[in-house]
Design a protein around this motif. Structure first.
Motif, PDB file in Angstrom:
ATOM      1  N   SER A  90       0.812  -1.217   0.000  1.00  0.00           N
ATOM      2  CA  SER A  90       0.000   0.000   0.000  1.00  0.00           C
ATOM      3  C   SER A  90       0.848   1.271   0.000  1.00  0.00           C
ATOM      4  CB  SER A  90      -0.938   0.014   1.212  1.00  0.00           C
ATOM      5  OG  SER A  90      -0.185   0.018   2.422  1.00  0.00           O
TER       6      SER A  90
ATOM      7  N   GLN B 232      -1.912  -2.286  -3.448  1.00  0.00           N
ATOM      8  CA  GLN B 232      -3.089  -1.921  -2.670  1.00  0.00           C
ATOM      9  C   GLN B 232      -3.044  -0.458  -2.243  1.00  0.00           C
ATOM     10  OE1 GLN B 232      -2.885  -4.744   0.552  1.00  0.00           O
ATOM     11  NE2 GLN B 232      -3.349  -6.508  -0.757  1.00  0.00           N
TER      12      GLN B 232
ATOM     13  N   GLN C   9      -4.045   3.213  -1.743  1.00  0.00           N
ATOM     14  CA  GLN C   9      -5.323   3.896  -1.614  1.00  0.00           C
ATOM     15  C   GLN C   9      -5.518   4.834  -2.802  1.00  0.00           C
ATOM     16  OE1 GLN C   9      -7.509   3.313   0.899  1.00  0.00           O
ATOM     17  NE2 GLN C   9      -9.015   4.666  -0.053  1.00  0.00           N
TER      18      GLN C   9
END
Length: 385
Positions: A175, A195, A197
């Protein structure tokens, strides 16, 4: 038995103890089946370093050469290092003590990073050992201790070489915007694992789409806020027209038009409604005359499209002539003869278009064309006198 062993060295397992100690016979078996035969030989023969070296040269079983070595040889550190320099995966056959020896394991992983899986738990937790393994093969990251698979520096080094190694990272690494997009740019196969955001960003997605059209489908599996805009999808189509093969784009007219302007044959992957869209088919055929063959059947006899196809094929032939250094002729007969070899079927379908092309060629011609009718005025005057 002797003949069987010579054909397949593994048959040595069924031989008598006397035959297993026959150096000449065992040598023949090892030359054929490498370590797979050596493991059945007499202990004394298995203690011969040259026999193990011979096994490493065999067409079959070379990867098991060290498995055939005796305990005596396996206790010889220098010999083990020699073998590991040639085949790091042989680390699986060494004594447990060597799997926990830093130099021995480093030698193995530097030759083949995946040898890390056979190192002791202690050394799989060593940053130096894991870094060496990942440098040789980024996919070796999956064999590192969990805490190192969460290490940003080690993961970053892995994805620099192979973005798909992101799949073996743990924790929040996937992420991180300073890590995951780099992986996606390096390999579109990292897409299922990033992943970030809001997504890895269009720049990363564009690079992924250039690599493989399947990247688009992976992008659309993400939350809607990560999806590219239609304008961005159009840029992807220009960079890689094959993106229209993605189910999500096969019915998008705007994206399809951008793709067809670059590669008309992508018409083949569009939904039936778009394959009978006159404007789209015209764009495709203009780019590649053969695209008419993959248009909806109802479009294939359209006179204007057939004419467009003829012109496209002629243009492609002229471009090929220029590329290869060949010369075109301006005369109608010459033009028809040369182009007929490549586009005879198109010319038959569109005779009127052929005539118009001939008239255009006679009037202007292409830059750089040679006319057999054009002569030198001065020379013509001299000939008349």
């Amino acid at each position: 038995m002797l003949e069987a062993i010579r054909l397949d060295g593994v048959a040595l397992r069924y031989a008598s103890e006397e035959l297993k100690s026959d150096l000449e016979l065992v040598t023949e078996a090892v030359e054929v089946s490498g370590g797979e035969a050596l493991i059945y030989a007499d202990e004394e023969i298995r203690s011969d370093p040259d026999m193990v070296r011979l096994a490493m040269e065999a067409p079959v079983g070379a990867d098991k050469a060290l498995a055939g070595a005796s305990q005596q040889l396996l206790s010889n550190r220098e010999f083990v290092l020699e073998i590991l320099q040639k085949d790091g995966l042989s680390l699986q056959y060494v004594l447990p003590a060597w799997r926990d020896n830093r130099q021995v394991v480093l030698t193995a992983v530097q030759q083949n990073g995946e040898a890390l899986q056979y190192a002791s738990d202690n050394l799989r937790e060593s940053s130096k050992v894991v870094e060496a393994a990942v440098a040789q093969n980024p996919q070796a990251l999956r064999f590192a201790a969990d805490e190192l698979r969460e290490d940003e520096e080690i993961v970053t080094e892995a994805i620099k070489q192979d973005g798909s190694a992101l799949a073996h990272s743990l924790g929040n690494i996937r992420s991180l915007k300073r890590v995951a997009p780099k992986a996606v740019k390096q390999s579109w196969e990292a897409l299922p694992h990033e992943q970030v955001q809001g997504g890895a960003g269009f720049e990363a997605y564009l690079e992924a789409a250039k690599q493989d059209w399947r990247a688009v489908s992976e992008i659309f599996k993400k939350p809607p806020e990560c999806w590219p805009s239609e304008e961005e999808l159009t840029q992807m189509a220009v960079a890689n027209p094959e993106v229209v093969r993605a189910p999500e784009l096969r019915g998008n007219r705007v994206v399809a038009k951008a793709a067809l302007e670059v590669d008309g044959m992508m018409l083949n992957y569009l939904l039936p409604d778009l394959r009978r869209d006159y404007d789209l088919v015209a764009v495709a055929v203009h780019q590649n005359g053969n695209a008419l063959g993959v248009a909806h059947p109802c479009m294939r006899r359209d006179k204007n499209l057939l004419h467009l196809r003829t012109n496209a094929l002629h243009r492609a032939q002229r471009d090929e002539w220029r590329r290869t250094g060949q010369v075109t002729l301006r005369t109608k007969a010459g033009t028809e003869t040369a182009l007929g070899e490549v586009a005879a079927d198109a010319a038959a379908d569109e005779e009127e278009g052929e005539e118009e092309d001939g008239e255009e060629d006679e009037e202007g011609g292409e830059p750089g064309d040679v006319s057999v009718e054009d002569g030198n005025p001065a020379e013509d005057e001299r000939d008349r006198k």
